[in-house]
Motif scaffolding. Structure first.
Motif, PDB file in Angstrom:
ATOM      1  N   ALA A 739       0.478  -1.292   0.761  1.00  0.00           N
ATOM      2  CA  ALA A 739       0.099  -0.327  -0.011  1.00  0.00           C
ATOM      3  C   ALA A 739       0.993   1.064   0.356  1.00  0.00           C
ATOM      4  CB  ALA A 739      -0.939  -0.047   1.024  1.00  0.00           C
ATOM      5  N   PHE A 740       2.355   1.023   0.994  1.00  0.00           N
ATOM      6  CA  PHE A 740       2.866   1.957   1.330  1.00  0.00           C
ATOM      7  C   PHE A 740       3.562   2.903  -0.407  1.00  0.00           C
ATOM      8  CE2 PHE A 740       2.676   1.886   5.554  1.00  0.00           C
ATOM      9  CZ  PHE A 740       2.006   3.072   5.945  1.00  0.00           C
ATOM     10  N   ARG A 741       3.801   1.652  -0.923  1.00  0.00           N
ATOM     11  CA  ARG A 741       4.644   1.762  -2.422  1.00  0.00           C
ATOM     12  C   ARG A 741       3.152   2.236  -3.040  1.00  0.00           C
ATOM     13  NH1 ARG A 741       7.236  -4.154  -2.186  1.00  0.00           N
ATOM     14  NH2 ARG A 741       9.767  -3.915  -1.496  1.00  0.00           N
ATOM     15  N   ALA A 742       2.433   2.234  -3.495  1.00  0.00           N
ATOM     16  CA  ALA A 742       1.101   2.495  -3.967  1.00  0.00           C
ATOM     17  C   ALA A 742       0.752   4.098  -3.684  1.00  0.00           C
ATOM     18  CB  ALA A 742       0.067   1.573  -4.306  1.00  0.00           C
ATOM     19  N   LEU A 743       1.320   4.521  -2.821  1.00  0.00           N
ATOM     20  CA  LEU A 743       1.065   5.544  -2.675  1.00  0.00           C
ATOM     21  C   LEU A 743       2.182   6.581  -2.576  1.00  0.00           C
ATOM     22  CD1 LEU A 743      -0.956   5.571   0.778  1.00  0.00           C
ATOM     23  CD2 LEU A 743      -1.851   6.326  -0.851  1.00  0.00           C
ATOM     24  N   GLY A 744       3.254   6.381  -2.989  1.00  0.00           N
ATOM     25  CA  GLY A 744       4.433   6.382  -2.830  1.00  0.00           C
ATOM     26  C   GLY A 744       5.386   7.486  -1.132  1.00  0.00           C
ATOM     27  N   ASP A 745       4.538   6.656  -0.286  1.00  0.00           N
ATOM     28  CA  ASP A 745       4.889   7.903   0.991  1.00  0.00           C
ATOM     29  C   ASP A 745       6.505   6.830   1.112  1.00  0.00           C
ATOM     30  OD1 ASP A 745       5.469   7.888   2.881  1.00  0.00           O
ATOM     31  OD2 ASP A 745       3.625   7.329   4.255  1.00  0.00           O
ATOM     32  N   ARG A 746       7.686   7.179   1.623  1.00  0.00           N
ATOM     33  CA  ARG A 746       8.914   6.838   1.895  1.00  0.00           C
ATOM     34  C   ARG A 746       8.779   6.647   3.388  1.00  0.00           C
ATOM     35  NH1 ARG A 746       8.855  10.640  -2.188  1.00  0.00           N
ATOM     36  NH2 ARG A 746      10.025  10.349  -3.631  1.00  0.00           N
ATOM     37  N   TRP A 747       8.300   7.121   3.702  1.00  0.00           N
ATOM     38  CA  TRP A 747       8.140   7.192   5.298  1.00  0.00           C
ATOM     39  C   TRP A 747       7.306   5.616   5.881  1.00  0.00           C
ATOM     40  CZ3 TRP A 747       4.158   6.413   8.631  1.00  0.00           C
ATOM     41  CH2 TRP A 747       4.226   6.368  10.542  1.00  0.00           C
ATOM     42  N   GLY A 748       6.179   5.577   5.440  1.00  0.00           N
ATOM     43  CA  GLY A 748       5.410   4.296   5.511  1.00  0.00           C
ATOM     44  C   GLY A 748       6.076   3.448   5.059  1.00  0.00           C
ATOM     45  N   ALA A 749       6.612   3.403   3.488  1.00  0.00           N
ATOM     46  CA  ALA A 749       7.241   2.190   2.962  1.00  0.00           C
ATOM     47  C   ALA A 749       8.831   1.820   4.579  1.00  0.00           C
ATOM     48  CB  ALA A 749       7.667   2.512   1.358  1.00  0.00           C
ATOM     49  N   ALA A 750       9.091   2.889   4.610  1.00  0.00           N
ATOM     50  CA  ALA A 750      10.706   2.546   4.850  1.00  0.00           C
ATOM     51  C   ALA A 750      10.354   2.118   6.701  1.00  0.00           C
ATOM     52  CB  ALA A 750      11.353   3.649   5.423  1.00  0.00           C
ATOM     53  N   PHE A 751       9.107   1.742   7.612  1.00  0.00           N
ATOM     54  CA  PHE A 751       8.630   2.059   8.745  1.00  0.00           C
ATOM     55  C   PHE A 751       7.805   0.430   8.670  1.00  0.00           C
ATOM     56  CE2 PHE A 751       5.404   2.565  11.908  1.00  0.00           C
ATOM     57  CZ  PHE A 751       5.840   1.364  13.343  1.00  0.00           C
ATOM     58  N   ALA A 752       7.227  -0.024   7.328  1.00  0.00           N
ATOM     59  CA  ALA A 752       6.703  -1.425   7.112  1.00  0.00           C
ATOM     60  C   ALA A 752       7.708  -2.756   6.380  1.00  0.00           C
ATOM     61  CB  ALA A 752       5.637  -1.778   5.969  1.00  0.00           C
ATOM     62  N   LEU A 753       8.690  -1.637   5.654  1.00  0.00           N
ATOM     63  CA  LEU A 753       9.879  -2.582   4.764  1.00  0.00           C
ATOM     64  C   LEU A 753      10.872  -3.029   5.985  1.00  0.00           C
ATOM     65  CD1 LEU A 753      11.003  -0.402   1.998  1.00  0.00           C
ATOM     66  CD2 LEU A 753      10.362  -3.466   1.859  1.00  0.00           C
ATOM     67  N   ASP A 754      10.852  -1.743   7.343  1.00  0.00           N
ATOM     68  CA  ASP A 754      11.689  -2.702   8.388  1.00  0.00           C
ATOM     69  C   ASP A 754      11.168  -3.435   9.650  1.00  0.00           C
ATOM     70  OD1 ASP A 754      14.046  -2.579  10.715  1.00  0.00           O
ATOM     71  OD2 ASP A 754      12.681  -0.375  11.929  1.00  0.00           O
ATOM     72  N   SER A 755       9.952  -2.961   9.548  1.00  0.00           N
ATOM     73  CA  SER A 755       8.881  -4.765  10.251  1.00  0.00           C
ATOM     74  C   SER A 755       9.159  -6.049   9.535  1.00  0.00           C
ATOM     75  CB  SER A 755       8.173  -4.264  10.547  1.00  0.00           C
ATOM     76  OG  SER A 755       7.857  -2.847  11.075  1.00  0.00           O
ATOM     77  N   LEU A 756       9.096  -5.723   8.526  1.00  0.00           N
ATOM     78  CA  LEU A 756       9.288  -7.611   7.401  1.00  0.00           C
ATOM     79  C   LEU A 756      10.523  -7.674   7.211  1.00  0.00           C
ATOM     80  CD1 LEU A 756       6.980  -8.579   5.751  1.00  0.00           C
ATOM     81  CD2 LEU A 756       8.257  -7.336   3.998  1.00  0.00           C
ATOM     82  N   SER A 757      11.313  -6.844   7.319  1.00  0.00           N
ATOM     83  CA  SER A 757      12.771  -8.339   7.226  1.00  0.00           C
ATOM     84  C   SER A 757      12.960  -7.998   9.151  1.00  0.00           C
ATOM     85  CB  SER A 757      13.733  -6.553   7.030  1.00  0.00           C
ATOM     86  OG  SER A 757      14.187  -5.586   8.197  1.00  0.00           O
ATOM     87  N   TRP A 758      12.770  -7.288   9.737  1.00  0.00           N
ATOM     88  CA  TRP A 758      12.731  -7.374  10.844  1.00  0.00           C
ATOM     89  C   TRP A 758      11.657  -9.456  11.848  1.00  0.00           C
ATOM     90  CZ3 TRP A 758       9.175  -7.604  15.403  1.00  0.00           C
ATOM     91  CH2 TRP A 758      10.190  -7.684  17.200  1.00  0.00           C
ATOM     92  N   LEU A 759      10.808  -9.340  10.495  1.00  0.00           N
ATOM     93  CA  LEU A 759      10.870 -10.641  11.305  1.00  0.00           C
ATOM     94  C   LEU A 759      10.698 -12.034  10.198  1.00  0.00           C
ATOM     95  CD1 LEU A 759       8.047 -12.187  11.506  1.00  0.00           C
ATOM     96  CD2 LEU A 759       6.736 -10.947   9.251  1.00  0.00           C
ATOM     97  N   ALA A 760      11.920 -11.310   9.030  1.00  0.00           N
ATOM     98  CA  ALA A 760      12.386 -12.610   7.889  1.00  0.00           C
ATOM     99  C   ALA A 760      13.252 -12.912   8.372  1.00  0.00           C
ATOM    100  CB  ALA A 760      12.209 -11.387   6.588  1.00  0.00           C
ATOM    101  N   ALA A 761      14.134 -11.831   9.543  1.00  0.00           N
ATOM    102  CA  ALA A 761      15.498 -12.066  10.032  1.00  0.00           C
ATOM    103  C   ALA A 761      14.702 -13.600  11.437  1.00  0.00           C
ATOM    104  CB  ALA A 761      15.905 -11.275  11.140  1.00  0.00           C
ATOM    105  N   ALA A 762      13.672 -13.232  12.558  1.00  0.00           N
ATOM    106  CA  ALA A 762      13.136 -13.924  13.575  1.00  0.00           C
ATOM    107  C   ALA A 762      13.399 -15.154  12.071  1.00  0.00           C
ATOM    108  CB  ALA A 762      12.162 -13.304  13.999  1.00  0.00           C
ATOM    109  N   ARG A 763      12.196 -15.310  11.550  1.00  0.00           N
ATOM    110  CA  ARG A 763      12.421 -16.352  10.998  1.00  0.00           C
ATOM    111  C   ARG A 763      13.781 -17.299  10.436  1.00  0.00           C
ATOM    112  NH1 ARG A 763       6.398 -15.841   8.447  1.00  0.00           N
ATOM    113  NH2 ARG A 763       6.150 -17.885   9.135  1.00  0.00           N
ATOM    114  N   GLY A 764      14.744 -16.584   9.837  1.00  0.00           N
ATOM    115  CA  GLY A 764      15.817 -17.166   9.733  1.00  0.00           C
ATOM    116  C   GLY A 764      16.027 -16.889   8.279  1.00  0.00           C
ATOM    117  N   ASP A 765      14.925 -16.513   7.653  1.00  0.00           N
ATOM    118  CA  ASP A 765      16.064 -16.367   6.486  1.00  0.00           C
ATOM    119  C   ASP A 765      16.266 -14.400   6.314  1.00  0.00           C
ATOM    120  OD1 ASP A 765      15.146 -15.273   3.751  1.00  0.00           O
ATOM    121  OD2 ASP A 765      12.972 -15.489   3.692  1.00  0.00           O
ATOM    122  N   ARG A 766      17.677 -15.219   6.270  1.00  0.00           N
ATOM    123  CA  ARG A 766      18.398 -14.220   6.371  1.00  0.00           C
ATOM    124  C   ARG A 766      18.813 -13.359   5.005  1.00  0.00           C
ATOM    125  NH1 ARG A 766      19.478 -12.685  11.170  1.00  0.00           N
ATOM    126  NH2 ARG A 766      19.905 -14.740  12.135  1.00  0.00           N
ATOM    127  N   ALA A 767      18.394 -13.985   3.617  1.00  0.00           N
ATOM    128  CA  ALA A 767      18.481 -13.229   2.005  1.00  0.00           C
ATOM    129  C   ALA A 767      17.630 -12.103   2.318  1.00  0.00           C
ATOM    130  CB  ALA A 767      18.247 -14.441   1.120  1.00  0.00           C
TER     131      ALA A 767
END
Length: 973
Positions: A739-767
């Motif tokens: 949704a944030f990418r579609a809106l072009g909102d860099r702040w919201g996208a960064a917030f969501a990407l950071d959260s998603l990357s943290w989750l991926a790391a917690a699940r062991g998917d480092r790449a």
């Protein structure tokens, strides 16, 4: 005749018409001869260039045939060494280009960037396309000239260089000089985080394409960037400094020995101009305090000058006050802080300067004031009026600027300057009138009147300003008086709208030196402004127009902050920060509560994203008090945002929480500000009824506003994490990113990407985690959020740790430098923890233990996102104990790692500590179950495995914490 080979080969007659050149071979031959105009070119060289590896059977004859055709139009001589085209090199564009490029380089090296830029632009303008001959050499020279031109523009402070550099880098991605210039251009525009990201991109490109590291020169630029966010530099002087050489030398010498120097003198004597001349170097921060109205606003104003936010974008509001953040940001910097115009805040400036100098050992302060600060260590430098010769020279220079060829009787000039007491400002105001007056007339008729209680020099300056005022037309006086309601200057459009007069009146005031004009903004010197303000006989209508103008601007800007134009509008709002806060301050002071609440609400997104929330806390609190316990229902969301801003004041929040909750819970009330849905759960996480949080989020989920729905996805992801439902959390975060990418909102996208990357790391998917955090870093860099950049760099270091320890170390070190510069204790703690992990991996237990302990002293344990760093620190200390053979201590440290993650509601982070406990568990069966339990906590186990509660109980977690974890799983908020 003129010739061109910088593009298609061409020849032009004197009248501009082109000479026919025949076929491609003839054109190529002419280009080769023009490239060495006036020189002999060997026949063999011409044959090789024309025909390559497949020359005709009789190549010499073929060449002679082509030369013969060209001779019909040009003089070509056959000499023993080859052929010579009889053309002066100055008639050939390539040779003119080379000459201009060399001159431009010489001007650049001689310290004349403006002259260099002009020469280099003229050189580059000669290019019409790819060179027709000697293409490799000429193209390299073109690129070098272009780089020199960028260098000249950077040194001259020209705008818009970064965009040009990006376009050129797209065409030439491996040219390191261009990339270094881009980093400097971004840094020069105050986009420090983006500049650091640019270095990381460069390092990656060079490694992938060339298998090389950045050069020493590029690394030096990077080190320069690590010195921190670009502070506000002293304003560029518009004219030379006259008669102050000994003052400049003396003050600079004093600053080498003393840490606090105050330039002391009356208004108009030149304290500000002297401070600008003295202040030089890589880390100078210039604070014009004339727009700061109250001492309580001073720390926030200085944070803004230093380019430091009061908190991160992607986390909870910080616990540090602006003053403590200021001390932390300056603690290790070798900074010269210039505080200009201190007299109206002298007590607050003195107290803060004493605090900063005591806590920041490398800091120096240069103050300008009409009275001393009177604190220990202060060295005074009285700024005296100009001596007669210098005063006369200043007058003559300024008079010639408005009246070319100006001359006057030296005695009249001296008499006038003496009457003006040698005050530079008075002299400049008088000189500005020389276009229509004569020196003798001014000297004879200048009435030196003023307040009888003022000092004689103040009376002199006042008299000159009064004289200038009396010479103004009625419209000019009205414009000058009304302009005093602005703070930090005004654009022509704003001045015209607020003052109700055409902009040519504005330009007329600038011509008379009553206004300064810089970068499209008009502003008054404080001395002139004070006089003109006295003549604003009915200020309320003008101030109302000013407040209405900037309320309309804030409301226009607000929705743009949640879309693709976010960066542009953030910059526009920042440029008007002083005017916006002045309008807000006036609304509060005059009890125009509805106006104030509406303006503050419209500014809330800006205040949050720019990290200047605390600058509005006092105003928000005052507005809440004015609104009373039962605020006007029409305030709606405006009131809620006002309360959320005031939540930094705990007592104010307690008093007004009920009213804010009632409005937030009212589902029938339309929501004007989507930001409420984000800020309410973030700010009130520990201060509000959970039912209000749920109602706010449910309202947001049903909202017609796509940004509001997107932010709900991010926030809902965290209770799913706490409940151990990682799939649901991933779905929420992924939906938010989309949704944030579609809106072009860099702040919201960064917030969501950071959260998603943290989750991926917690699940062991480092790449996956690494790819996601790279994108978040890029977006955060565009936003200029250095504190968030430090946090994301630590995360990237964690994701690189197992595969590339050197790269991880570099990330942690860069994060540490950035965190120290921004004064962020939590981000510094994360960087120190990362460095400790590296030291432990390399077997340096002493360094690792010290770094872990330093990190634990700095962490903020309130925020769920701190759990991973805290857990890693505890597990690291436990691993050190294991290595030293102390298994009991190791078990205790690992258990602390489990419990902190449970308490913060981040079960996936607890998996690391549970896995560590399995290593020190003597019972093989329990050890195997614990290891299996770590998989469960990561959310990667299916049925048939122990439940999370069983895993925690086996690990030894206290029952009350297990109950806490169970409650989170049941309620998910």
């Amino acid at each position: 005749m003129r010739f061109g080979i910088l593009g298609a080969t061409a020849a032009w007659r004197a009248d501009g018409t082109q000479v026919p050149l025949g076929g491609p071979t003839q054109r190529a031959l002419l280009a080769l001869l023009l490239a060495r105009a006036g020189q002999v070119v060997a026949a063999g060289s011409l044959i090789d260039s024309l025909y390559g590896e497949r020359p005709p059977a009789n190549a010499g004859h073929a060449l002679q045939s082509q030369v013969s055709r060209l001779r019909r139009s040009f003089t070509i001589e056959l000499l023993p060494g080859g052929y010579r085209l009889d053309v002066d090199p100055s008639a050939v564009d390539a040779h003119v280009f080379l000459g201009l490029a060399d001159e431009g380089r010489a001007a650049l090296e001689a310290g004349d960037p403006a002259g260099a830029a002009d020469l280099l632009r003229r050189a580059l303008a000669l290019w019409r396309g790819p060179a027709s001959a000697d293409a490799v050499r000429l193209e390299e020279r073109r690129l070098t000239a272009l780089e020199d031109r960028f260098e000249a523009d950077l040194r001259a402070g020209a705008p818009g260089v970064a965009a040009e550099l990006r376009a050129e880098i797209d065409r030439h991605p491996l040219r390191e000089r261009l990339r270094g210039q881009l980093m400097r251009a971004l840094h020069g525009e105050g986009r420090q985080a983006e500049a650091l990201v640019a270095f990381e991109e460069t390092r990656q490109v060079l490694a992938e394409e060339l298998g090389a590291d950045p050069s020493a020169d590029l690394a030096a630029v990077h080190q320069g960037l690590l010195r921190g966010a670009r502070p506000t530099a002293p304003p560029a002087p518009l004219t030379g400094l006259v008669g102050r050489d000994s003052d400049v030398e003396g003050v600079r010498g004093l600053l080498r020995e003393a840490r606090l120097v105050t330039l002391l003198g009356p208004g108009g004597v030149g304290k500000t101009r002297l401070s600008i001349e003295v202040a030089s170097g890589d880390d100078v921060a210039f604070a014009d305090l004339s727009t700061v109205q109250e001492g309580a606003e001073l720390p926030q104003a200085l944070l803004g000058v230093l380019g430091v936010r009061e908190g991160a974008l992607l986390s909870l509001p910080g616990t540090m006050t602006p003053t403590s953040r200021l001390v932390a940001a300056l603690a290790e910097r070798s900074t010269l802080l210039v505080m200009d115009n201190c007299e109206h805040l002298v007590d607050a400036v003195a107290a803060l300067a004493e605090l900063l100098l005591g806590g920041c050992p490398r800091l120096r302060v240069l103050a300008t004031s009409r009275e001393p600060l009177r604190i220990t260590g202060e060295h005074l430098w009285p700024v005296s009026p100009l001596p007669p010769d210098a005063a006369a020279r200043l007058f003559a220079e300024r008079a010639r600027a408005v009246r070319p060829g100006f001359t006057a009787d030296p005695d009249d000039v001296r008499r006038l300057c003496a009457a003006l007491d040698g005050l530079p400002l008075a002299i400049e105001l008088a000189a500005a009138r020389m276009r229509t007056h004569e020196v003798a007339d001014v000297a004879d008729h200048l009435a030196l009147r003023g307040s009888r209680t003022a000092g004689p020099r103040h009376r002199t300056l006042r008299a000159v300003v009064a004289w200038s005022w009396n010479l103004l037309s009625d419209d000019e006086r009205a414009m000058a008086a009304r302009l005093t309601v602005f703070a930090g200057g005004a654009t022509a459009a704003d001045a015209e709208a607020v003052c109700g007069l055409p902009r040519d009146v504005l330009d007329s005031l600038a011509d008379k030196s009553l206004l300064e004009v810089s970068r499209g903004r008009y502003r008054m010197l404080e001395t002139v402004r004070a006089f003109c303000a006295e003549h604003l006989t009915d200020p309320d209508p003008v101030r109302q127009a000013h407040a209405d103008r900037f309320l309309a601007f804030a409301e226009l800007a607000d929705p743009h902050l949640r879309g693709a134009d976010q960066l542009e509008w953030l910059d526009r709002l920042a440029a008007e920060h002083d005017n916006l806060m002045t309008a807000l301050r006036w609304a509060v002071a005059t009890r125009r509560t509805a106006l104030g609440v509406r303006l503050l609400a419209s500014l809330s997104s800006y205040l949050w994203m720019r990290g200047v929330r605390s600058s509005a806390v006092a105003h928000a609190t005052a507005l809440l008090e004015q609104a009373g316990p039962e605020p006007d229902p029409s305030f709606g969301d405006d009131y809620v945002l006002c309360a959320l801003t005031a939540a930094g004041d705990r007592d104010a929040w307690i008093r007004h929480r009920a009213a804010a909750e009632a409005i937030a819970m009212d589902e029938a009330r339309p929501r004007r500000h989507p930001l409420v849905t984000f800020l309410w759960p973030m700010v009130t996480a520990t201060k509000s009824d959970v039912r209000v949080v749920l109602a706010t989020l449910e309202h947001g989920r049903r909202s017609a506003d796509p940004w509001e729905r997107a932010i709900v996805h991010v926030i809902w992801g965290y209770p799913h994490l706490a409940a151990g439902d990682l799939d649901a959390a991933a779905a929420e975060f992924t939906a938010a990113v989309t949704a944030f990418r579609a809106l072009g909102d860099r702040w919201g996208a960064a917030f969501a990407l950071d959260s998603l990357s943290w989750l991926a790391a917690a699940r062991g998917d480092r790449a996956a985690a690494l790819a996601l955090v790279e994108e978040a870093i890029e977006l955060t860099g565009l936003l200029g959020a250095l504190e968030d950049l430090a946090d994301l760099l630590c995360n990237r270091g964690d994701y690189r740790f197992d595969d590339d320890l050197a790269a991880a170390r570099a990330d942690y070190e860069l994060a540490e430098e950035t965190a120290r510069r921004t004064g962020s204790a939590t981000c510094l703690a994360a960087a120190l923890r990362g460095r400790a992990d590296v030291a432990l991996a390399e077997g340096d237990l002493v360094a690792a233990r010290w770094l872990y302990e330093q990190a634990l002293e700095r962490f903020d344990e309130r925020w769920i996102r701190s759990s991973g760093n805290l857990t890693r620190a505890f597990v690291g200390l436990g691993t050190i104990a294991e290595t030293e053979g102390d298994l009991e201590a190791a078990r205790a440290w690992h258990l602390r790692g489990v419990e902190i993650s449970v308490r913060l509601g981040a079960l996936p982070d607890a998996a690391m500590a549970v896995d560590a406990l399995s290593r020190v568990e003597p019972d093989p069966g329990r050890a195997a179950t614990l290891k299996e339990g770590a998989v469960v906590l990561r959310g990667m186990a299916s049925d048939g495995h122990p439940s999370p509660e069983e895993v925690l109980r086996l690990a030894g977690v206290r029952e009350e914490l297990i109950d806490h974890a169970l409650a989170l799983r049941v309620t998910a908020w």
